[in-house]
Design a protein around this motif. Structure first.
Motif, PDB file in Angstrom:
ATOM      1  N   ASP A  20       0.816  -1.213   0.000  1.00 53.51           N
ATOM      2  CA  ASP A  20       0.000   0.000   0.000  1.00 53.51           C
ATOM      3  C   ASP A  20       0.850   1.265   0.000  1.00 53.51           C
ATOM      4  O   ASP A  20       0.404   2.305  -0.478  1.00 53.51           O
ATOM      5  CB  ASP A  20      -0.939   0.022   1.211  1.00 53.51           C
ATOM      6  CG  ASP A  20      -2.000  -1.058   1.152  1.00 53.51           C
ATOM      7  OD1 ASP A  20      -2.213  -1.613   0.052  1.00 53.51           O
ATOM      8  OD2 ASP A  20      -2.602  -1.347   2.198  1.00 53.51           O
ATOM      9  N   THR A  21       2.071   1.169   0.506  1.00 52.82           N
ATOM     10  CA  THR A  21       2.921   2.357   0.625  1.00 52.82           C
ATOM     11  C   THR A  21       3.438   2.864  -0.708  1.00 52.82           C
ATOM     12  O   THR A  21       3.794   4.034  -0.812  1.00 52.82           O
ATOM     13  CB  THR A  21       4.131   2.091   1.560  1.00 52.82           C
ATOM     14  OG1 THR A  21       4.926   1.051   0.990  1.00 52.82           O
ATOM     15  CG2 THR A  21       3.686   1.688   2.948  1.00 52.82           C
ATOM     16  N   PHE A  22       3.462   2.033  -1.742  1.00 49.82           N
ATOM     17  CA  PHE A  22       4.009   2.513  -3.017  1.00 49.82           C
ATOM     18  C   PHE A  22       2.962   2.628  -4.129  1.00 49.82           C
ATOM     19  O   PHE A  22       3.303   2.994  -5.251  1.00 49.82           O
ATOM     20  CB  PHE A  22       5.177   1.645  -3.483  1.00 49.82           C
ATOM     21  CG  PHE A  22       4.886   0.174  -3.586  1.00 49.82           C
ATOM     22  CD1 PHE A  22       4.134  -0.343  -4.624  1.00 49.82           C
ATOM     23  CD2 PHE A  22       5.395  -0.700  -2.634  1.00 49.82           C
ATOM     24  CE1 PHE A  22       3.876  -1.691  -4.718  1.00 49.82           C
ATOM     25  CE2 PHE A  22       5.145  -2.061  -2.722  1.00 49.82           C
ATOM     26  CZ  PHE A  22       4.380  -2.556  -3.774  1.00 49.82           C
ATOM     27  N   LEU A  23       1.705   2.365  -3.845  1.00 49.58           N
ATOM     28  CA  LEU A  23       0.680   2.446  -4.882  1.00 49.58           C
ATOM     29  C   LEU A  23       0.539   3.863  -5.443  1.00 49.58           C
ATOM     30  O   LEU A  23       0.464   4.055  -6.659  1.00 49.58           O
ATOM     31  CB  LEU A  23      -0.661   1.928  -4.368  1.00 49.58           C
ATOM     32  CG  LEU A  23      -0.709   0.435  -4.019  1.00 49.58           C
ATOM     33  CD1 LEU A  23      -2.088   0.043  -3.499  1.00 49.58           C
ATOM     34  CD2 LEU A  23      -0.321  -0.421  -5.208  1.00 49.58           C
ATOM     35  N   ASP A  24       0.520   4.856  -4.576  1.00 51.05           N
ATOM     36  CA  ASP A  24       0.433   6.244  -5.040  1.00 51.05           C
ATOM     37  C   ASP A  24       1.675   6.634  -5.829  1.00 51.05           C
ATOM     38  O   ASP A  24       1.583   7.363  -6.824  1.00 51.05           O
ATOM     39  CB  ASP A  24       0.246   7.205  -3.860  1.00 51.05           C
ATOM     40  CG  ASP A  24      -1.147   7.113  -3.247  1.00 51.05           C
ATOM     41  OD1 ASP A  24      -2.079   6.651  -3.944  1.00 51.05           O
ATOM     42  OD2 ASP A  24      -1.302   7.503  -2.074  1.00 51.05           O
ATOM     43  N   GLN A  25       2.827   6.150  -5.415  1.00 44.35           N
ATOM     44  CA  GLN A  25       4.071   6.456  -6.130  1.00 44.35           C
ATOM     45  C   GLN A  25       4.047   5.870  -7.539  1.00 44.35           C
ATOM     46  O   GLN A  25       4.510   6.507  -8.487  1.00 44.35           O
ATOM     47  CB  GLN A  25       5.281   5.910  -5.372  1.00 44.35           C
ATOM     48  CG  GLN A  25       5.537   6.611  -4.059  1.00 44.35           C
ATOM     49  CD  GLN A  25       6.643   5.916  -3.267  1.00 44.35           C
ATOM     50  OE1 GLN A  25       6.649   4.691  -3.161  1.00 44.35           O
ATOM     51  NE2 GLN A  25       7.559   6.697  -2.740  1.00 44.35           N
ATOM     52  N   LEU A  26       3.534   4.664  -7.681  1.00 46.51           N
ATOM     53  CA  LEU A  26       3.423   4.052  -9.006  1.00 46.51           C
ATOM     54  C   LEU A  26       2.495   4.876  -9.896  1.00 46.51           C
ATOM     55  O   LEU A  26       2.798   5.124 -11.067  1.00 46.51           O
ATOM     56  CB  LEU A  26       2.909   2.603  -8.900  1.00 46.51           C
ATOM     57  CG  LEU A  26       3.920   1.586  -8.403  1.00 46.51           C
ATOM     58  CD1 LEU A  26       3.226   0.273  -8.050  1.00 46.51           C
ATOM     59  CD2 LEU A  26       5.005   1.348  -9.446  1.00 46.51           C
TER      60      LEU A  26
END
Length: 166
Positions: A20-26
């Motif tokens: 969940d921590t990198f979904l926005d970054q992707l």
């Protein structure tokens, strides 16, 4: 420009954070055209619909966008590529039995599988032209192009982990 539909499957077990921590970054890195699935621990699948001039450009740009955010992610497979009789039937809109009968009847000219066993597998890029040549089946050029691009990426990865970044 053409829309290409494909899926990239990654091993993300080396990551030391929750997905969940990198979904926005992707999303911000350019993967806003992907549906991301994280069902099995340590695995991630990204189903893209990416607009590009060529299928290779679409897949390579998606890989680049993912690697900007997750350089430790290892590509497992780019799909569509490996297919069985049922997959071929689904793609061509006919029955599995029809495809099986054609495989048996035209065994000498049917593309050589990459794996034989309880399940026989082919590269989709090798099978589609065969069916297109039969004249009774509609094969989209964009599907053939993405299947060819993914086959090459998967072969490159197998030969030397080209798409593993660390």
């Amino acid at each position: 420009m053409i829309d290409y539909d494909f899926t990239l499957k990654f091993d993300i077990s080396a990551l030391e954070c929750e997905p969940d921590t990198f979904l926005d970054q992707l999303y911000e890195a350019g993967c806003d055209d992907a549906i991301i699935g994280i069902g099995r621990p340590g695995r991630m699948a990204m189903n893209f619909t990416r607009e590009a001039k060529t299928a290779s450009e679409a897949v390579l740009s998606a890989l680049s966008d993912v690697q900007k955010v997750l350089p430790q992610a290892k590509l497992i497979e780019a799909t569509p590529d490996f297919v069985g009789l049922t997959d071929i039937a689904d793609i061509l809109g006919c029955s599995r039995q029809n495809i099986r009968n054609l495989h048996i009847k035209y065994q000498a000219s049917f593309p050589t599988p990459v794996h034989e066993g309880s399940t026989t597998l082919w590269h989709l890029a090798k099978v589609l032209p065969w069916f297109k040549g039969k004249g009774n089946y509609t094969v989209k050029d964009s599907l053939l192009e993405i299947a060819s691009a993914n086959m090459q990426i998967n072969l490159d990865r197998q030969m030397g982990d080209v798409y593993t970044t660390q």
